[in-house]
Design a protein around this motif. Structure first.
Motif, PDB file in Angstrom:
ATOM      1  N   GLY A 279      53.544  85.533 147.520  1.00  0.00           N
ATOM      2  CA  GLY A 279      52.605  86.519 146.987  1.00  0.00           C
ATOM      3  C   GLY A 279      53.306  87.555 146.150  1.00  0.00           C
ATOM      4  N   ALA A 280      54.462  88.033 146.631  1.00  0.00           N
ATOM      5  CA  ALA A 280      55.216  89.039 145.881  1.00  0.00           C
ATOM      6  C   ALA A 280      55.703  88.471 144.554  1.00  0.00           C
ATOM      7  N   GLY A 281      56.172  87.223 144.570  1.00  0.00           N
ATOM      8  CA  GLY A 281      56.641  86.607 143.332  1.00  0.00           C
ATOM      9  C   GLY A 281      55.541  86.491 142.305  1.00  0.00           C
ATOM     10  N   LEU A 282      54.343  86.135 142.751  1.00  0.00           N
ATOM     11  CA  LEU A 282      53.222  86.000 141.829  1.00  0.00           C
ATOM     12  C   LEU A 282      52.839  87.358 141.244  1.00  0.00           C
ATOM     13  N   ILE A 283      52.793  88.386 142.094  1.00  0.00           N
ATOM     14  CA  ILE A 283      52.451  89.728 141.599  1.00  0.00           C
ATOM     15  C   ILE A 283      53.502  90.213 140.606  1.00  0.00           C
ATOM     16  N   ARG A 284      54.762  89.984 140.920  1.00  0.00           N
ATOM     17  CA  ARG A 284      55.837  90.452 140.030  1.00  0.00           C
ATOM     18  C   ARG A 284      55.730  89.777 138.668  1.00  0.00           C
ATOM     19  N   ARG A 285      55.495  88.459 138.646  1.00  0.00           N
ATOM     20  CA  ARG A 285      55.376  87.764 137.360  1.00  0.00           C
ATOM     21  C   ARG A 285      54.128  88.206 136.606  1.00  0.00           C
ATOM     22  N   ALA A 286      53.049  88.472 137.351  1.00  0.00           N
ATOM     23  CA  ALA A 286      51.824  88.950 136.699  1.00  0.00           C
ATOM     24  C   ALA A 286      52.043  90.317 136.060  1.00  0.00           C
ATOM     25  N   LEU A 287      52.814  91.161 136.717  1.00  0.00           N
ATOM     26  CA  LEU A 287      53.136  92.476 136.143  1.00  0.00           C
ATOM     27  C   LEU A 287      54.028  92.323 134.910  1.00  0.00           C
ATOM     28  N   GLU A 288      55.015  91.451 135.023  1.00  0.00           N
ATOM     29  CA  GLU A 288      55.952  91.263 133.909  1.00  0.00           C
ATOM     30  C   GLU A 288      55.245  90.719 132.671  1.00  0.00           C
ATOM     31  N   GLN A 289      54.268  89.817 132.887  1.00  0.00           N
ATOM     32  CA  GLN A 289      53.592  89.183 131.754  1.00  0.00           C
ATOM     33  C   GLN A 289      52.357  89.948 131.297  1.00  0.00           C
ATOM     34  N   GLY A 290      52.040  91.016 131.977  1.00  0.00           N
ATOM     35  CA  GLY A 290      50.910  91.834 131.563  1.00  0.00           C
ATOM     36  C   GLY A 290      49.562  91.333 132.034  1.00  0.00           C
ATOM     37  N   ALA A 291      49.534  90.307 132.857  1.00  0.00           N
ATOM     38  CA  ALA A 291      48.250  89.834 133.380  1.00  0.00           C
ATOM     39  C   ALA A 291      47.648  90.856 134.329  1.00  0.00           C
ATOM     40  N   VAL A 292      48.513  91.611 134.995  1.00  0.00           N
ATOM     41  CA  VAL A 292      48.083  92.715 135.853  1.00  0.00           C
ATOM     42  C   VAL A 292      48.659  93.994 135.268  1.00  0.00           C
ATOM     43  N   ASP A 293      47.845  95.013 135.169  1.00  0.00           N
ATOM     44  CA  ASP A 293      48.240  96.285 134.569  1.00  0.00           C
ATOM     45  C   ASP A 293      49.407  96.912 135.337  1.00  0.00           C
ATOM     46  N   GLU A 294      50.457  97.284 134.610  1.00  0.00           N
ATOM     47  CA  GLU A 294      51.610  97.921 135.239  1.00  0.00           C
ATOM     48  C   GLU A 294      51.258  99.264 135.871  1.00  0.00           C
ATOM     49  N   GLU A 295      50.143  99.851 135.449  1.00  0.00           N
ATOM     50  CA  GLU A 295      49.725 101.144 136.003  1.00  0.00           C
ATOM     51  C   GLU A 295      48.770 100.969 137.182  1.00  0.00           C
ATOM     52  N   SER A 296      48.653  99.761 137.688  1.00  0.00           N
ATOM     53  CA  SER A 296      47.771  99.499 138.825  1.00  0.00           C
ATOM     54  C   SER A 296      48.490  99.837 140.133  1.00  0.00           C
ATOM     55  N   PRO A 297      48.081 100.894 140.818  1.00  0.00           N
ATOM     56  CA  PRO A 297      48.754 101.222 142.082  1.00  0.00           C
ATOM     57  C   PRO A 297      48.568 100.134 143.131  1.00  0.00           C
ATOM     58  N   ALA A 298      47.410  99.462 143.107  1.00  0.00           N
ATOM     59  CA  ALA A 298      47.165  98.402 144.098  1.00  0.00           C
ATOM     60  C   ALA A 298      48.179  97.278 143.945  1.00  0.00           C
ATOM     61  N   ALA A 299      48.536  96.942 142.699  1.00  0.00           N
ATOM     62  CA  ALA A 299      49.502  95.860 142.480  1.00  0.00           C
ATOM     63  C   ALA A 299      50.850  96.198 143.113  1.00  0.00           C
ATOM     64  N   TRP A 300      51.310  97.424 142.921  1.00  0.00           N
ATOM     65  CA  TRP A 300      52.598  97.824 143.493  1.00  0.00           C
ATOM     66  C   TRP A 300      52.508  97.940 145.012  1.00  0.00           C
ATOM     67  N   TYR A 301      51.367  98.368 145.496  1.00  0.00           N
ATOM     68  CA  TYR A 301      51.158  98.476 146.950  1.00  0.00           C
ATOM     69  C   TYR A 301      51.284  97.098 147.608  1.00  0.00           C
ATOM     70  N   TYR A 302      50.584  96.110 147.043  1.00  0.00           N
ATOM     71  CA  TYR A 302      50.648  94.766 147.615  1.00  0.00           C
ATOM     72  C   TYR A 302      52.014  94.119 147.377  1.00  0.00           C
ATOM     73  N   LEU A 303      52.648  94.472 146.271  1.00  0.00           N
ATOM     74  CA  LEU A 303      53.995  93.965 146.027  1.00  0.00           C
ATOM     75  C   LEU A 303      54.939  94.457 147.126  1.00  0.00           C
ATOM     76  N   SER A 304      54.795  95.720 147.504  1.00  0.00           N
ATOM     77  CA  SER A 304      55.658  96.253 148.569  1.00  0.00           C
ATOM     78  C   SER A 304      55.424  95.508 149.884  1.00  0.00           C
ATOM     79  N   ALA A 305      54.163  95.142 150.143  1.00  0.00           N
ATOM     80  CA  ALA A 305      53.859  94.397 151.371  1.00  0.00           C
ATOM     81  C   ALA A 305      54.516  93.022 151.344  1.00  0.00           C
ATOM     82  N   GLY A 306      54.476  92.353 150.204  1.00  0.00           N
ATOM     83  CA  GLY A 306      55.059  91.023 150.105  1.00  0.00           C
ATOM     84  C   GLY A 306      56.578  91.024 150.181  1.00  0.00           C
ATOM     85  N   LEU A 307      57.198  92.126 149.747  1.00  0.00           N
ATOM     86  CA  LEU A 307      58.657  92.187 149.716  1.00  0.00           C
ATOM     87  C   LEU A 307      59.271  92.633 151.035  1.00  0.00           C
TER      88      LEU A 307
END
Length: 734
Positions: free
Chosen positions: A472-500
């Motif tokens: 899950g963390a790998g998918l979120i990280r790649r989505a952030l890197e490629q711009g599929a998920v907004d880098e300013e999305s706090p939820a994305a970073w929150y869930y990334l922290s959970a996966g890591l």
């Protein structure tokens, strides 16, 4: 009692000897030790004095805590609740006010105005049990002869709450009183006020009354209500459906049939699939089941665009063993529903999807599953309503192999329809094919126009919930890197922290901090930083973060914030205890219980802390009882109660509670076994004590419980030595 305790406290403060004790002519006789009850009253008086001082200085949140603490030390002082409830309301903390108002249930000390205000808040925040109890208290506190309109509105709301909770009899009885008044004087001032208060539709009011009566089996009242609903609005199709249901309950299927004809004569499908099913039952009841296909065909001609009619036709074919004929109809239904050619509710849509998936599994048509799932995913992206049927389908190894082969084609073939990717990934995830699911989801990142960032993030959360944090963390990280998920999305970073967590603790902390920076007003994201630090073993940094969260958000009255602060205090208290800051840990637990006086977790933790140290033993036992009442089978709570009983010298009860705690787990806890051994020893059963201590030693994790091992080994040595010299075993270890 509070005034007496205050005087006692003042006397203790004033009784300072004017002459130093060593110079006194004669020593005063020793004072009789205070009982635990007296010490509690003194603590209550001190908290009350502090509360009044804080209130006078306008520090209202701190004053509220102090008033609550005073009451908790001396619950017999009900007058304190008179200060707590309105003060909590004035601070916008209605949830807290509700908790304390319900403590005074039925004694008449909370004003009717406050009860109704709190009941309304409880309803709006979906606290159904609390709302029901508060409305009941309001009715009890106001005379029957008081404002008729207010009493009627409260009874109607109570009826709705009873019905919501499945108590049809209470709902019917409550609403029958209002129905009687409306029918007796429909043009009275009170009746007009009720109609206006309910939105002006008397038809809808009577319809709601009738449903409650029908569910309660009060057929006469139901008939009365439904008849009024129909009379108020002659074209009300829904009333005819309910009257048909009523007549069927009365064993009058012909009358039911007539009402259903009136229902279907109206345009549209206001009640969805239910009237079609009721018509089928009516025809069965009048021994005319063979007429059902012809009747349904007539209705289909009458309502050619009705998806509910189409669903009924498909179900009829399936019931007749013609599943192959039913399947195309349901495929057409799903196509039409998605094209918005005609409306259908989500439950009916899901039922059709479930039937088709089950049918394809039975016929081995794996080739149809992925296109169907792609359609179903447009309404239910996570495929939750279909999870059980998918899992049942893939329990057939041959069918699972066919589905997996097609999923791999989706993952590998570049010409795959982009719209199929994420639904196919969810299908693979539901089937337990984690690597395949992740691979397909990553395909959707090839062109970020093909996937919504929120949908991709939701899929990644699905991976986290499946204990696939790294994926899950790998998918979120790649989505952030490629711009599929907004880098300013706090939820994305929150869930990334959970996966890591546990994968890359440094990056987990960084992600948690980034989420908190992007959402500075969120106590949940701020507390998550502390939780991630704690999971990474950085306990001092975590404690500092927890303390910062408490300082920063303490004045926020929002219910979700208060819940976050509750969890924060519980976690913080644990870290303080690990750092041997026992008094500070106790204070955090006390603050949880000030605000949430029946919280089982805080009650248990504080009970154990006090019992283990021989403090406030009666109060500690009461706290343990509160925790056990909330979760009777919780082994930790049973252990705390047993240990509290042991400390009070009630060894028989202690042994029974501790034995229950041991038996409440699949694998016995060595700490609980240690306590149980002490209780056996106190009762003179040396053999049982030795047995449980030896069993505990076999279960101890030295990395986590080295001190416990040392304690038990010392006890076993002591027992061996005492047995050798004939000494009696010590009863109390502390």
């Amino acid at each position: 009692m509070l005034a007496v305790a205050l005087r006692h406290l003042l006397l203790l403060c004033l009784c300072v000897p004017a002459t130093p004790p060593l110079l006194a002519e004669s020593a005063a006789p020793p004072a009789e030790p205070l009982s635990e009850r007296q010490r509690d009253q003194i603590d209550a008086a001190a908290s009350y004095a502090l509360a009044t001082t804080l209130f006078a200085s306008s520090d209202l949140p701190a004053a509220l805590h102090a008033f609550e603490r005073a009451w908790r030390w001396d619950p017999g002082e009900d007058q304190l609740l008179d200060r707590i409830v309105p003060l909590a309301v004035s601070l916008g903390r209605a949830d807290e006010a509700i908790r304390y108002a319900l403590i005074r249930a039925g004694d008449g000390s909370v004003s009717p105005e406050m009860l109704r205000r709190l009941a309304l808040f409880a309803s709006e925040s979906e606290q159904w049990d609390e709302a029901k109890r508060l409305y009941e208290l309001w009715l009890q506190s106001t005379p029957e002869s008081s404002n008729a309109f207010e009493r009627a509105m409260v009874r109607i709301e109570l009826g709705r709450l009873y019905r919501r909770q499945g108590n049809a009899a209470e709902a019917s009885a409550c609403l029958a009183k209002i129905q009687k008044k409306l029918l007796a004087a429909p043009n009275s001032k009170a009746s007009r006020q009720i109609i206006t208060g309910l939105g002006g539709s008397l038809s809808q009011v009577y319809e709601m009354f009738g449903k409650c009566h029908l569910e309660a089996g009060e057929l006469h009242l139901a008939a009365e209500a439904f008849s009024q609903a129909r009379d108020e609005l002659e074209t009300d199709a829904a009333a005819n459906y309910w009257l048909a249901l009523l007549e069927l309950e009365r064993s009058q299927p012909l009358d039911a049939y007539a009402h259903l004809q009136q229902y279907f004569a109206a345009p549209g499908d206001p009640l969805g699939a239910a009237p079609y099913e009721l018509l089928r039952k009516v025809l069965v009841k009048i021994n005319d089941r063979e007429h059902w296909p012809a009747e349904l065909s007539r209705l289909r001609e009458q309502h050619p665009d009705s998806l509910y009619g189409l669903q009924a036709e498909a179900e009829t074919l399936a019931a007749a063993g013609k599943a192959d004929d039913a399947a195309p109809l349901l495929r057409r239904l799903i196509d039409d529903a998605l094209s918005e050619a005609a409306p259908i509710d989500e439950d009916s849509f899901a039922a059709c999807g479930v039937w088709l998936l089950r049918h394809y599994a039975a016929t081995g048509e794996a080739n149809r599953v992925i296109p169907l799932v792609s359609q179903l995913g447009k309404v239910h992206p996570s495929l939750d309503p279909y999870a059980n049927v998918i899992k049942a389908a893939i329990s057939d190894n041959a069918f699972a192999a066919q589905v997996n082969a097609r999923l791999r084609l989706v993952a590998d073939q570049p010409q795959t329809n982009p719209a199929e990717l994420l639904p196919a990934a969810y299908l693979a995830l539901t089937a337990g094919e984690i690597d395949l699911a992740t691979s397909i989801a990553e395909r959707s990142l090839a062109d970020d126009k093909n996937v919504e960032g929120d949908d991709l993030l939701s899929f990644a959360v699905g991976l986290l919930l499946a204990d696939q944090g790294e994926a899950g963390a790998g998918l979120i990280r790649r989505a952030l890197e490629q711009g599929a998920v907004d880098e300013e999305s706090p939820a994305a970073w929150y869930y990334l922290s959970a996966g890591l967590r546990g994968v890359d603790d440094t990056e987990a902390v960084n992600a948690a901090r980034r989420a908190a920076e992007l959402a500075p007003a969120s106590p949940e994201f701020a507390a998550n930083v502390a939780r991630v630090l704690q999971a990474a073993g950085q306990t001092q940094a975590a404690a500092d973060e927890f303390a910062a969260v408490l300082r920063r958000f303490e004045s926020d009255p929002d219910p979700s914030t208060r819940a976050t602060l509750r969890e924060t205090r519980l976690s913080y208290s644990y870290l303080l205890l690990q750092d041997d800051r026992v008094d500070d840990a106790v204070e955090q637990l006390q603050q949880v219980l000030d605000e949430f006086p029946s919280d089982p977790g805080a009650s248990n933790d504080l009970s154990y802390l006090w019992s283990d140290r021989g403090l406030h033993l009666q109060r500690a036992l009461r706290l343990a009882e509160t925790a056990v009442a909330a979760e009777p089978d919780n082994p930790a709570y049973l252990d705390s109660r047993g240990w509290g009983l042991f400390k009070l010298g009630r060894f028989d009860e202690a042994r029974d509670n501790l034995a229950a705690a041991v038996n409440a787990t699949d694998e016995a806890d060595p700490e609980i076994l240690n306590h149980l051994a002490y209780s056996h020893l106190a009762l003179g059963d040396r053999g049982a004590a030795l047995r449980d201590w030896r069993r505990a030693l076999s279960l101890i994790d030295d990395a986590q419980q080295g001190l416990l091992r040392a304690e038990i080994e010392q006890r076993l040595q002591d027992l061996a030595r005492q047995a050798g010299v004939g000494e009696a075993p010590e009863k109390n270890p502390h």
